[in-house]
Write a protein that holds these residues in place. Structure first.
Motif, short mmCIF file in Angstrom:
data_model
loop_
_atom_site.label_atom_id
_atom_site.label_comp_id
_atom_site.label_asym_id
_atom_site.label_seq_id
_atom_site.Cartn_x
_atom_site.Cartn_y
_atom_site.Cartn_z
N LEU A 714 -91.76 -47.04 75.29
CA LEU A 714 -90.46 -46.76 74.65
C LEU A 714 -89.53 -46.01 75.60
O LEU A 714 -88.38 -46.40 75.80
CB LEU A 714 -90.69 -45.94 73.37
N LEU A 715 -90.04 -44.94 76.20
CA LEU A 715 -89.18 -44.13 77.07
C LEU A 715 -88.80 -44.89 78.33
O LEU A 715 -87.68 -44.76 78.85
CB LEU A 715 -89.87 -42.81 77.40
N SER A 716 -89.71 -45.72 78.85
CA SER A 716 -89.38 -46.52 80.03
C SER A 716 -88.26 -47.50 79.69
O SER A 716 -87.33 -47.71 80.48
CB SER A 716 -90.61 -47.30 80.52
N LYS A 717 -88.36 -48.08 78.49
CA LYS A 717 -87.30 -49.01 78.06
C LYS A 717 -85.98 -48.27 77.95
O LYS A 717 -84.92 -48.77 78.36
CB LYS A 717 -87.69 -49.61 76.70
N MET A 718 -86.04 -47.05 77.42
CA MET A 718 -84.80 -46.27 77.24
C MET A 718 -84.16 -45.91 78.57
O MET A 718 -82.95 -46.05 78.76
CB MET A 718 -85.10 -45.01 76.42
N ILE A 719 -85.01 -45.50 79.54
CA ILE A 719 -84.40 -45.10 80.82
C ILE A 719 -83.95 -46.33 81.60
O ILE A 719 -83.02 -46.26 82.40
CB ILE A 719 -85.33 -44.21 81.69
#
Length: 1477
Positions: A714-719
């Motif tokens: 999720l966080l990788s997608k967000m960044i």
């Protein structure tokens, strides 16, 4: 000019009909100029015969396309005509105007707005001019009104296309000018004439209007025209747009006096304002304009309106004519007055008093409009719902307009909404209010009132909770109510809601509550539920609320919409179309949210709560792949919307709020199942001396992704979204997120046998471009390596492996890593983190670096205390580092290695209890296990890489320790589920394997360096000890194990154990004392111990672990040549008495084969022969196919070891069971189309390429790189053996197969196998040591020929055997060479016999020749041929003719007689035909 008048006048005036568009404007200018300047121009032309007919023709034809040019000149033209020319005036003007009207009816004029306007404008200008010039002349006045104006209006009313030409505006202006003149004219005569003209006009107009309306089926166009006309006449316009556009304007000086100019402006502005508005003009304007209407018009217009209204009303009452009702609506909108309503009601009394409140009763008594509303309009509204009832609502507004104030209107509407009005009517009332500010002003207090608000809240509640089961109402029943809710939420007047804000909030709360329950319904229920309508309402609400701040309940609704879209269908049970709607709705809401002013994140509950919800979702470990995909997709949409915000920090703040804290990350890392450690431990990349294996996939739901994977994804997608827009993140968040993503990916990569859902997770990341390279390429990750290094030094484990992986994948260089540690001493004293970091870096360090580390490791190995030996900072840790360095072959110092070995020997002397020799491991601490594992690992590496000889004491230490550890392994098989014990078993078996391999490959040179008795000790004691422990252990482990996967960590020790067992010598295998295992009813000639061995090992070929299958194959392979002799001893029992004698190969193998055939039928049965199947390595199917092919290899090995007679019996058995046919079909599904080695492509083309047929298959247990080629190569190997050892049976199968298969087999065998087999056959003849008494055999390799010369006394027989190109499929040809002393017939018989033997016997050419020689020998010995096969020796079972006929005394083979009897269905002798006894 006057001098030339006689020439100019005719040339200009006679050209008046010229239709050239370039000439025409100038021509008409010239015409006017001549009429003005040349007074006697008419003397030079005949006006009535030449000029007027031409002019009339042009006008009648509508100006021939030049109306906009010609018609503006008509008024100046007729005004300049002298009276003498126009006499008689009546006829001239009548003809002239008739021509103008006729021009209007041409198709061209009707279709062109500008031309139509020009004609109408010219008509009215000329009419007004003629009327002004001839006032008082009754004939002309009547002609103008009755014959021209009224018919003209009538024509226009019938044709809507002409109404666009602003005729009604011109008419209104003309009437205004006459009324004004009549009012201000001082001359009574003129005023009287105008009054008379106007009176006549209104009478005639009334007639045609009544005529249009007074029909039951009134023409829609005419009714529409009448209503338009009346509206325009009520609001006159004194100037036309078309006139304003012109530079010049015709105006009559005496038409309007100065004092009325302002008045004129006022009228104009009113007209302009109303133009372009809706057809039904606003009642408020009526009052403003009525003051401007002349009394001369007001009375007749009102009379006409009343007459028409009454007429329409009667039609409505009597015939329910909708057309008349619409007309009435239009009239009342334009002429809303109490008088009209009073007239419509007539004498009808107010009758609905009882049911109504007092205020309403009073209002109805006072106001006829209210009375009309209750007595008539409500009835019309509540009749069968019309498709379009807006005109009735217009009547309602007309009635409301007649109320004195807004409070009265509120009373009426409140009363109506309580019961009289249906929802669709209420919807239309509110829609009308939204479409017009005047109407909105009338109903504002009502809309904002409590009654409407409460009613709408109740409606929302009813709609949201409608009972699906009892839903009898139509779709439209609900849709119009939802439309009403949507309207009151989405319409804003001056940035304010239509209804009270408190009611808006309550409605949204109802919608939110319903959406929250959607997840509890099934998909079918959601299909019919109100979710779709709620989406539409919410979408309209968010779309329209541009200037309004979102209220808290709206943000709650937005959060629920987002949550429904961010969860998978399995959880929400929503159909696709609804999900699409929900997505559009929440995106619209978020879009509105981020464009609000102020600090969006702090103000917005949606952003705060959605971030918290996302965080909880990914950390709850409740997501599967599909759920995570849906979540990431929704987050992607959300972030891309947030990017549009003016607040550049918004996205960074949002990501920060989803980011877990360090402790949360640590908790998620710890909750990851620990199986990832299996491979690094087995491969020696990491060392452990404590148990940390807590969680296991089996304990969890096998579909749910671990929280760490979800969070990092999720966080990788967000960044990824943030970095594409170059948004800078705070607090090194980028590096932290990338590090966690790497942790997740490394965890997955280290798993032995990752479940499918984890593989799907990694594929999903790839598809979404969530990769290390992508993230690093978009942002600044300069601190990432330092972060990873720090975590590796601190925690070790996966963090250390990540650095190794990055170096291995060339993402970072080892030099870059080197910068992060300056001194080797920094790694000491050893902690687990330091140790793992060094172990992972070992493969990439230079020799110098490794030497430095080794130098640091030696002193602690000399530590003496038991605790020091087992601790990470003592013997265990330093030995582990030493092993890691040794594993990379970087230590070539023999003395150093011997020194370490001596240290280990000293440890044994001082602390023998640390060495786990023949003990129970359940009570042993992990620390001691850890140090033992490292010691064993060192000894294995030492044997592998140390080239200098060992002393006898060192050999004793290694071999005795190995056997003692192996005993411990064997005794503790129940504890193999404990990872460190499994690892201990692996390294113990591995050491035994290394020793076995060492002694197995010992050559004379190497034996010289060994102690004297070592080899004999090995064979007699140690090797025997190893196998007596491991063979029973193999049987035990395979019986107990449930998980049979080779890649499973529980079976890790199978590889080294099975590889060790492949070295077992045949004599030791035969001497093994296994528990007796015999099968009831099993036919066998084998002794009990051998049968037990077969029955124990053979079923393990079905075991679904490759190492076990290969080890069992190797052991049984050594036994196979021993088995046929037991059948040979019992051969006499299979004598000639049987018709077709057959003998089964070992029963244990054949029963196994039957089971395997059933399994293979499931795997390959549906695939056509010739279509190549690729078997996935290490799959269940792979084990089935491998076991099947290995079984056949054993059967063929057994077959080859048997004698010719036994082979005949075995092959007959195989033919009966059709097992070989099944094998051959399967082989042509498994053998590759091109069986060449991949690497041979680069070799020189003149060499014969290496193929799977030329190269021997090496079945390695540990080597997995060649696994994809195992099955294809093995299939080729089996096919090769089959062709070589069972050629006759393969030939029989080939000849009986269908044409497609026949061709495939022929082509493949000829191309890849025949050459190899022919060469081997010829070579075997050349190298054969077999000697024939009286026969010599020679071979020619180049021509594929074998020559046999048979000599007995004076007889010489020479035979040439020729091998075909598709050998052994094709027939072997036998040709004659020399022939001395043999009759031709006998000679042919012998050639035929040899050909038959070579074709039908399953053996080599030499065996065929031997059989043939025996036959010939017997013939010369006097034994007679069998008269069925014409041979002495039977070609299949090698028997002599023994069955004699009692009548003719001839002898036959038993098998030949059996065939003769069965094929002829007789039991007579083939020769004498007597009954055979």
């Amino acid at each position: 000019m006057k001098e030339e008048a006689s020439k100019v006048s005719p040339s200009v005036l006679l050209s008046i009909d010229d239709s050239d568009p370039i000439v025409c404007p100038a021509l008409w200018e010239a015409v006017l100029y001549i009429l003005t300047t040349i007074e006697d121009c008419w003397l030079h032309v005949n006006a009535k015969k030449s000029v007027f007919p031409k002019l009339s023709a042009v006008i009648r034809e509508g100006g021939r396309g030049l109306a906009t040019v010609i018609y503006p000149y008509l008024l100046p033209f007729i005004s300049k005509l002298p009276q003498t020319i126009t006499d008689p005036k009546l006829d001239f003007f009548k003809n002239f105007l008739t021509s103008v009207v006729a021009g209007l009816s041409t198709e061209r004029i009707k279709t062109s707005f500008s031309e139509c306007s020009a004609v109408i404008s010219a008509f009215f200008e000329c009419l007004r001019f003629i009327m002004q010039q001839n006032l008082g002349e009754e004939e002309i006045e009547e002609m103008l009104v009755n014959d021209q104006l009224i018919p003209f209006i009538d024509a226009v009313l019938k044709d809507p296309r002409l109404q666009d030409g602003q005729l009604f505006n011109h008419l209104a202006e003309t009437l205004s000018s006459w009324e004004t003149k009549a009012n201000v004219e001082k001359d009574d005569k003129t005023a009287h004439s105008l009054d008379k003209v106007l009176l006549n006009f209104w009478e005639r107009l009334s007639e045609i209007c009544v005529e249009k309306i007074n029909e039951p089926e009134a023409d829609v166009k005419s009714v529409s025209g009448v209503s338009n006309l009346l509206q325009v006449l009520q609001k006159p316009k004194s100037s036309l747009k078309s006139n304003k556009k012109k530079v010049g304007k015709v105006r009559f000086t005496d038409e309007l006096p100065e004092s009325n100019k302002e008045n004129e402006k006022c009228v104009s502005s009113e007209g302009e304002n109303s133009e372009g508005s809706e057809l039904m003009t606003e009642p408020s304007l009526t009052h403003n304009c009525s003051d401007l209407i002349s009394p001369l018009r007001k009375k007749p217009l009102e009379d006409l309106v009343c007459k028409l209204a009454m007429m329409s009303f009667n039609y409505v009452n009597e015939q329910k004519s909708e057309q008349h009702l619409r007309f009435l609506s239009t009239l009342l909108s334009s002429f809303s007055s109490t008088q009209v309503f009073k007239m419509l009601l007539g004498d009808e009394k107010w009758s609905i008093v009882k049911a109504k409140p007092l205020e309403i009763a009073r209002l109805a008594q006072k106001n006829p409009a209210v009375r009309f509303l209750y007595q008539k309009l409500i009835g019309w509204l509540n009749e069968d719902p019309r498709k379009e009832a807006g005109f009735l609502v217009d009547i309602l507004y007309s009635a409301l307009h007649c109320c004195d104030n807004n409070m009265e209107r509120k009373y009426v509407l409140d009363d109506l909404i309580e019961g009289d009005l249906k929802w669709n009517s209420i919807l239309q009332v509110i829609e009308k209010a939204c479409s017009s500010s005047d109407k909105h002003a009338l109903v504002t207090p009502w809309l904002k009132g409590e009654i409407v608000g409460e009613k709408l809240v109740t409606l929302a509640d009813h709609l949201c909770n409608k009972d699906l089961e009892s839903s009898v109402s139509s779709e439209s029943y609900f849709s119009e109510r939802w439309a009403l809710l949507s309207l009151v939420l989405s319409q804003h007047i001056k940035n304010d809601y239509l209804i009270g804000e408190v009611y808006v909030e309550r409605i949204i709360v109802k919608l939110h509550e319903t959406l929250s329950k959607a997840k509890e319904l099934s998909e079918a229920e959601n299909n019919d539920s109100s979710v779709s309508f709620i989406c539409d309402v919410a979408y309209n609400y968010f779309s329209s609320a541009k200037g309004c701040l979102l209220m808290p309940s709206s943000e709650d609704l937005l959060l629920t919409l987002f949550q429904l879209c961010a969860q998978s269908k399995e959880k929400t049970h929503l159909p696709d179309f609804l999900i699409c709607k929900l997505k559009n709705t929440w995106l619209c809401g978020v879009n509105l949210l981020i464009h609000q002013t102020g600090n969006t994140y702090k103000q917005s509950t949606f952003l705060c709560l959605s971030a918290l919800w996302l965080k909880n979702q990914v950390q709850s470990s409740s997501l599967d792949i599909k759920s995570l995909q849906v979540l990431l997709s929704a987050v992607d949409d959300l972030l891309n919307t947030l990017l549009e915000s003016d607040d550049t920090n918004l996205l960074g703040v949002y990501i920060g709020s989803v980011m877990p804290s360090n402790s949360e990350w640590e908790k998620m890392r710890q909750s990851l199942p620990m199986q990832w450690l299996h491979r690094p431990l087995l491969e020696g990349r990491l060392s452990l001396n404590y148990e940390c294996f807590k969680t296991d996939f089996k304990e969890q739901d096998t579909k749910k992704l671990p929280s760490h994977l979800c969070t990092s994804a999720l966080l990788s997608k967000m960044i990824l979204v943030a970095l594409k827009k170059e948004i800078v993140l705070e607090n090194n968040e980028l590096e932290k997120i990338i590090a966690e993503l790497l942790y997740s990916l490394q965890w997955y990569e280290e798993l032995d046998n990752p479940p499918i859902f984890l593989t799907g997770f990694c594929e999903m990341l790839q598809k979404m471009n969530i990769t290390y390279d992508n993230l690093c390429g978009l942002g600044n990750t300069s601190g990432l390596l330092q972060l990873l290094f720090n975590r590796s030094m601190e925690n070790g484990t996966l963090w250390s492996l990540i650095i190794a992986k990055l170096i291995l994948s060339r993402s970072v260089s080892s030099d870059e890593v080197k910068r992060h540690y300056r001194r080797k001493e920094g790694f000491f004293p050893l902690t687990e983190g330091n140790m793992h970091t060094i172990q992972s870096l070992c493969p990439f360090l230079s020799k110098e670096d490794k030497k430095e580390f080794i130098a640091q490791c030696i002193p602690p190995l000399l530590a003496w205390t038991k605790e020091d030996l087992c601790s990470t900072n003592g013997g265990f840790g330093h030995l582990a580092i030493f092993n890691s360095c040794l594993q990379t072959r970087s230590i070539d110092d023999g003395e150093l290695l011997h020194g370490i070995l001596k240290i280990l020997i000293s440890w044994k002397k001082d602390h023998e209890d640390i060495f786990l020799f023949s003990c129970n491991l359940s009570e042993v601490s992990p620390e001691i296990l850890g140090v033992n594992i490292e010691i064993i690992r060192f000894l294995s590496l030492f044997l592998k890489y140390c080239s200098s000889p060992l002393a006898e004491s060192e050999w004793d230490f290694i071999m005795c320790s190995m056997l003692a550890w192996l005993e411990t392994t064997s005794e503790n098989h129940a504890l193999y589920s404990v990872p460190l014990i499994q690892l201990f078993a692996c390294v113990s078996c591995g050491l035994a394997c290394e020793l076995s391999a060492f002694f197995d490959s010992a050559t004379l040179d190497t034996i010289g360096n060994l102690p004297v008795n070592l080899i004999s000790e090995w064979k007699e004691f140690f090797s025997q000890g190893i196998h007596s422990l491991l063979l029973p252990l193999l049987v035990t482990v395979t019986e107990e194990s449930e998980d049979t996967s080779e890649t499973s960590f529980q079976n890790a020790m199978l590889k080294p154990m099975c590889e060790t067992l492949t070295y077992i010598p045949k004599d030791q295998l035969l001497s093994q004392k296994l528990p007796s295992r015999l099968v009831a009813g099993q036919k066998t000639n084998l002794p009990e111990y051998l049968q037990t061995l077969l029955n124990t090992l053979a079923p393990l070929l079905l075991y679904r672990a490759r190492p076990v299958q290969i080890a069992v194959y190797h052991m049984l392979y050594k036994l196979m040549p021993e088995l046929p002799q037991y059948d040979q001893d019992n051969l006499k029992s299979y004598g000639d008495e049987e018709e077709e004698p057959a003998l089964s190969p070992p029963a244990a193998l054949m029963s196994l084969l039957r089971t395997q055939e059933d399994l293979l039928e499931n795997v390959l049965g549906c695939i056509p022969v010739g279509q190549i199947v690729t078997i996935k390595p290490l799959s269940e199917d792979f084990c089935f196919v491998l076991g099947y092919l290995l079984t056949w290899k054993l059967i063929l090995t057994f077959f080859k070891a048997a004698s010719s007679q036994l082979r005949a019996l075995y092959s007959m058995y195989l033919r009966k069971t059709k097992s070989l046919n099944k094998l051959l079909y399967h082989l042509f599904r498994l053998m590759p189309e091109n069986p060449t080695y991949a690497e041979t492509a680069i070799e020189l083309s003149n060499k014969d390429p290496k193929t799977f047929f030329t190269e021997e298959l090496q079945l390695s247990i540990r080597e997995t790189a060649t696994l994809p080629y195992h099955i294809p190569h093995l299939a080729c190997s089996v096919y090769h053996m089959t062709l070589k050892d069972l050629p006759a049976m393969v030939r029989l199968w080939w000849n009986s197969s269908e044409k497609r298969v026949f061709n495939i087999v022929d082509r493949f065998t000829s191309k890849y196998v025949s050459n190899v087999l022919s060469f081997q056959e010829i070579s075997s003849v050349q190298t054969s040591t077999q000697l024939f008494n009286g026969m010599t055999v020679k071979a020619r390799a180049t021509t594929r020929e074998v020559m046999a010369t048979y000599t007995i006394e004076d007889i010489v027989i020479e035979l040439i055997i020729q091998l075909p190109s598709n050998y052994p499929l094709g027939s072997i040809t036998v040709e004659s060479g020399k022939r001395v002393g043999v009759a031709v017939q006998q000679w042919r018989n012998w050639m035929l016999q040899l050909s038959t033997y070579l074709t039908h016997q399953n053996g080599s050419i030499m065996e065929g020749l031997a059989l043939w020689k025996n036959n010939v020998d017997k013939r010369f010995e006097g034994v007679e041929d069998c008269m069925i096969c014409f041979s002495v020796i039977h070609g299949f079972n090698y028997s002599l003719p023994k069955k004699a006929c009692r009548t003719c005394k001839k002898k036959f083979h038993s098998a030949c007689l059996y065939k003769w009897f069965t094929s002829s269905n007789k039991s007579t002798c083939p020769l004498c035909r007597e009954t055979f006894f």
